[in-house]
Scaffold this motif. Sequence first.
Motif, short mmCIF file in Angstrom:
data_model
loop_
_atom_site.label_atom_id
_atom_site.label_comp_id
_atom_site.label_asym_id
_atom_site.label_seq_id
_atom_site.Cartn_x
_atom_site.Cartn_y
_atom_site.Cartn_z
N THR A 57 40.16 9.43 38.91
CA THR A 57 41.51 9.98 39.10
C THR A 57 41.47 11.45 39.46
OG1 THR A 57 41.68 10.26 36.70
CG2 THR A 57 42.78 8.34 37.66
N ALA A 79 47.32 11.23 46.92
CA ALA A 79 48.60 11.47 46.24
C ALA A 79 48.76 10.60 45.01
CB ALA A 79 49.76 11.22 47.20
N GLY A 80 48.15 9.41 45.03
CA GLY A 80 48.18 8.52 43.87
C GLY A 80 46.77 8.09 43.51
N THR A 81 46.39 8.24 42.24
CA THR A 81 45.09 7.75 41.78
C THR A 81 45.35 6.90 40.54
OG1 THR A 81 44.68 9.81 40.53
CG2 THR A 81 43.77 9.68 42.75
N PHE A 82 45.10 5.60 40.68
CA PHE A 82 45.53 4.63 39.68
C PHE A 82 44.34 4.00 38.95
CE2 PHE A 82 49.61 3.27 42.25
CZ PHE A 82 50.09 4.56 42.16
N ILE A 83 44.57 3.59 37.73
CA ILE A 83 43.56 2.90 36.92
C ILE A 83 44.09 1.51 36.58
CG2 ILE A 83 42.20 2.96 34.79
CD1 ILE A 83 43.05 6.04 34.70
N ASN A 84 43.41 0.48 37.05
CA ASN A 84 43.77 -0.90 36.74
C ASN A 84 45.22 -1.25 37.09
OD1 ASN A 84 41.16 -1.52 35.84
ND2 ASN A 84 41.62 -0.82 33.76
N ALA A 85 45.70 -0.68 38.17
CA ALA A 85 47.07 -0.97 38.61
C ALA A 85 47.08 -1.10 40.13
CB ALA A 85 48.02 0.14 38.17
N SER A 86 47.94 -1.95 40.63
CA SER A 86 48.05 -2.20 42.07
C SER A 86 48.51 -0.96 42.83
CB SER A 86 49.05 -3.34 42.28
OG SER A 86 49.43 -3.44 43.64
N PHE A 100 52.35 0.00 43.44
CA PHE A 100 53.27 0.75 42.58
C PHE A 100 53.65 2.12 43.18
CE2 PHE A 100 51.53 -2.07 39.18
CZ PHE A 100 52.74 -2.58 38.72
N LYS A 104 49.43 15.46 42.11
CA LYS A 104 49.11 14.07 42.42
C LYS A 104 49.69 13.21 41.31
CE LYS A 104 44.51 13.32 42.22
NZ LYS A 104 43.06 13.71 42.19
N TYR A 105 49.84 11.93 41.62
CA TYR A 105 50.34 11.00 40.61
C TYR A 105 49.17 10.20 40.07
CZ TYR A 105 55.12 11.99 42.09
OH TYR A 105 56.32 12.61 42.36
N MET A 145 48.11 7.16 37.48
CA MET A 145 48.72 6.04 36.77
C MET A 145 47.64 5.28 36.04
SD MET A 145 50.93 2.87 38.33
CE MET A 145 52.18 3.88 39.09
N HIS A 159 47.95 -4.12 35.75
CA HIS A 159 49.35 -4.24 36.17
C HIS A 159 49.45 -4.50 37.67
CE1 HIS A 159 50.93 -2.87 32.26
NE2 HIS A 159 52.11 -3.30 32.71
#
Lengths: 455, 455
Positions: A368, A374-381, A384, B418-419, B421, B429
């Motif tokens: 992350t 702009a978006g760095t996600f953990i275990n999420a699609s 979102f 940044k976002y 999640m 999710h």
Amino acid sequence: MASGAQDIAKGAKAAFDKSQLVPASERVLALKIIRDELAARKDEILAANALDLKAAQAEVDAGRMSESMLKRLDLGTGDKWDSMLQGILDVSGLPDPTGIVSYASELDDGLELYRVSCPIGVLLVIFEARPEVVVNIATLAIKSGNAAILKGGKESNNSTVLLSKAISAGLAKTALPDTYIQTIQSRAEVSSLLALDQYIDLVIPRGSNSLVQNIKNNTRIPVMGHADGLCSVFLDESANVDKAVRIVVDSKTDYPSACNSAETLIVHEAVLNTVWPKVAEALLDANVKLLVDEPSLAALKASSSHPRIESYVSPADDEAYNTEHLSLTLSVKTLPSLSAAISWINAHSSHHTESIVTESDESASIFTRGVDSAGTFINASTRFADGFRYGFGTEVGIATGRIHARGPVGLDGLVTYKYMMKSKGEKGHIASEFGTGANKRPFKHARIDAKAVPF
Amino acid sequence: MASGAQDIAKGAKAAFDKSQLVPASERVLALKIIRDELAARKDEILAANALDLKAAQAEVDAGRMSESMLKRLDLGTGDKWDSMLQGILDVSGLPDPTGIVSYASELDDGLELYRVSCPIGVLLVIFEARPEVVVNIATLAIKSGNAAILKGGKESNNSTVLLSKAISAGLAKTALPDTYIQTIQSRAEVSSLLALDQYIDLVIPRGSNSLVQNIKNNTRIPVMGHADGLCSVFLDESANVDKAVRIVVDSKTDYPSACNSAETLIVHEAVLNTVWPKVAEALLDANVKLLVDEPSLAALKASSSHPRIESYVSPADDEAYNTEHLSLTLSVKTLPSLSAAISWINAHSSHHTESIVTESDESASIFTRGVDSAGTFINASTRFADGFRYGFGTEVGIATGRIHARGPVGLDGLVTYKYMMKSKGEKGHIASEFGTGANKRPFKHARIDAKAVPF
């Protein structure tokens, strides 16, 4: 220089300046009136829309337009009309993004400073195809207090003209100037407007990368681009197979033509023979075509006899990893480590949104922070990444730059701020009294807890 | 394309990407080490500075350079050297602008979203003359976590080269990459770099309007310009004469060459024979030359016999109102109303800072909202428009645009966000589970009170 463009831009700036003294409540009222104007003109607008659809059908028949673009033009389909009208009321009911104090300080006894959000000024918004975007953007501009000049796709001209007339008719019933929202039809006007940086404060192109790049090349006005998403999912060495399957399939198939859909799957080589084949089979079951590198192909063939391997799986060339497929196609890349994945993403992605599937808190933390998107996600699609899903209530779009606003942009991406200062001192306040030395005093700099400007 | 520029830009981007996993504490440590490197090399650097001063003196003697520019080049004068070193420690001690959460929401049970401030990326900063700016800007970039490419004025090349060597030597002793801060010398390199938007994220020109305009015309990279200030003071019909005198004299004379000094005085015609003559006499006493319109000249002559009226007061031409005098000269304009003053300011000012002198709360409220400038002040000198005075602890400059940052820019003008999640859900999710209809659920959107990301 088309004098028309000059008049439009000057009119917009004059409207903006005048609107600064109109209370925000009047903007909310204007949105209600515009909604009613549109409702009253529904038949007329849909008749114009039918002309656009007829012309588009001819283009589709001649093979020059896709069926999906034709569908996007249709204002009457499903609940699109009602959604458009309801959207106006939804946005009008959101909190006012202007007038919010983000910093306040007492610089000296009786000298107060407030940083307060305010509209940017004149927006030039350029978008493609869908005619209801005129209404969406006009609504966002009015709610945030900006004047706007709007240019839609030429395919929706008949619809756009009537939608704009309804907006203007609504504005004419309010205290807002009638040049507050204007629409233009031609590319020549856009070119002329892009030179008028003395009147236009921000250009917002929503469309392809080439549209955004072309505009950036031809203006000195700041550009907040909404362009491609080249999103990816990374399967870390500790990836849980069930999460991996769910997240990759959702990221790819939930809405393939959206910019937040995944275009690339990156596989840690440690899970090539464990997680990857399960993910691949689920993707093949969902009709996804796979463009794979050699290691992922070999591992898949060794572990799976899925009937679609022959027809749905093919080798990726270098271009595959720079392509926004916008369809049920996914590029697959094998890499030896988390750090290799981060470097690869930073070099190849469009810095939109990336997700890691991992059971390791350490990998999640590194991903992350190390991934510059702009978006760095953990275990999420990746799906979102969206203003409504983030809870903003509306969305201007998803900005692909990193200046001013980044990622999904809500109303607060359409405001800037100004500093208001008030001296309550008996003699006013002058700067030469502050500093070190004889007859000088230091600043106080005591933070004030204020949400709005008290004067 | 100079391959040198390409290497510099790629090196900067690689350094930025690598630095994302270096903790902020290392950046603070680097600033301490750089300060010590500079201190150890003081004699060597001042010897190089003497070369620049010698060349500049020849230019001054030949009438090609001003004395004031020569003075700005001198690193050894007064406490400039010590201030420069202390400035590094001051900035290093400010709160970290990165890692700050500005929005956090639980989208669903176990699905958390954080909007967190982070560095922008690679900055290209272009400035003029004063060599210590290299150190100031390097300090701001390192503190805020950005990689930077710096270009100073050619007059300070000898000094800049040695200052840069000290910075690089300091960086080499830290975990930060050695291409984190780079300096370039030639305009040709700047031109090449302006084309490299894949590596450079923001251009910050600090200098004249023409420098900023020229850069905006030649790049598609976002530009945060720091250029002219055409500030004004408006004497409202209810202006208190003592406040008017103090504020106008301070705004004009406290530091005439600063961008936040007043260049124009606007006089409400109702105070032409009362407040204006007193203000004019005080300005004349302070050696200020006045460029006046007919009504203000007539009123002054009718009310005052100040001995300098003949020699210090002359008619203003139209150009006077568009000129940043940067000296003890002030343009004077008479207008019939507050609303005329607001319109005139919005058309003529550089949208930097404007002040109203008034005893009316209503006029003050209208002025601060109606004037479209970064600073709108009530009974306070325009000279307060400054990052230190505002309490930011440091200043990148005063941005004359309105996108990303506006007015005095502190460290928080050098970050974006940044976002991040995280799903804590047992199955991760996915987006397709949300919405209306069978087996779908709504978003929760419960605000989380967090100052930092907990993972």
